[in-house]
Design an enzyme around this catalytic site. Sequence first.
Site, short mmCIF file in Angstrom:
data_model
loop_
_atom_site.label_atom_id
_atom_site.label_comp_id
_atom_site.label_asym_id
_atom_site.label_seq_id
_atom_site.Cartn_x
_atom_site.Cartn_y
_atom_site.Cartn_z
CG ASP A 118 21.95 -1.31 -20.90
OD1 ASP A 118 20.57 -1.21 -20.83
OD2 ASP A 118 22.67 -0.99 -21.93
CB CYS A 171 20.84 -3.05 -24.18
SG CYS A 171 20.72 -3.77 -25.78
CB THR A 204 18.84 -0.55 -29.95
OG1 THR A 204 20.04 -1.04 -29.54
CG2 THR A 204 18.91 0.92 -30.08
CG HIS A 210 10.49 -20.85 -39.06
ND1 HIS A 210 10.35 -20.16 -40.32
CD2 HIS A 210 9.57 -21.55 -38.72
CE1 HIS A 210 9.22 -20.41 -40.70
NE2 HIS A 210 8.63 -21.44 -39.62
CG HIS A 269 12.18 -24.83 -39.39
ND1 HIS A 269 12.18 -23.89 -40.29
CD2 HIS A 269 10.77 -25.07 -39.39
CE1 HIS A 269 11.15 -23.21 -40.81
NE2 HIS A 269 10.27 -24.32 -40.40
C1 RB5 Z 1 23.16 2.39 -23.60
O1 RB5 Z 1 23.22 3.89 -23.55
C2 RB5 Z 1 23.17 2.01 -25.05
O2 RB5 Z 1 24.10 2.02 -25.90
C3 RB5 Z 1 22.82 0.28 -24.60
O3 RB5 Z 1 21.56 0.32 -24.14
C4 RB5 Z 1 22.41 -0.38 -25.99
O4 RB5 Z 1 21.22 0.18 -26.66
C5 RB5 Z 1 23.39 -0.80 -26.79
O5 RB5 Z 1 23.39 -1.58 -27.94
#
Ligand code: RB5
Length: 145
Positions: free
Chosen positions: A9, A66, A68, A99, A134
């Site tokens: 994203d 993304c 996180t 695994h 596994h």
């Molecule tokens: C975008 O702002 C953020 O929410 C997205 O990149 C991600 O971290 C969501 O889990």
Amino acid sequence: MTALIIGADHAGYPMKEAIKPILANLGYEVEDIGPYDENSVDYPDFGDRVARAVAGGAFSRGILICGTGIGMSMVANRHPEIRAALCNDLFSAIMSRRHNDANILVMGGRVIGTALAGEIVRAWTETPFEGGRHADRLEKFCHCR
Ligand code: RB5
């Protein structure tokens, strides 16, 4: 040449761009489904497209990024055929292959730097699944619904 599909994203876009040449150097043909700039988009749209392509067999492996890595992991793992592993460290990346036979690597573009991401991608693409006990454990995933 092995093909691999990648998506992100807006928060993962810079890292996606940084790791594409690394994947090319490792010998992968990269299918980049976007986004192609940092304009705001919704991660489920891109996560679902990559997950569907891997679940359907068009690609054996995928990478999602993304902010996180959490949202992309949640989306990808809604597909029963997907074993998406959120790996923001090297040890997890290696173990997710050995695994868990992870077929999608997820990283957080706002959590780690691109140098570490490159090493994670290298380790994740090069580490084989150990199979054996596994594989037996992965078989049990089909009961987890
Ligand atoms: C975008 O702002 C953020 O929410 C997205 O990149 C991600 O971290 C969501 O889990």
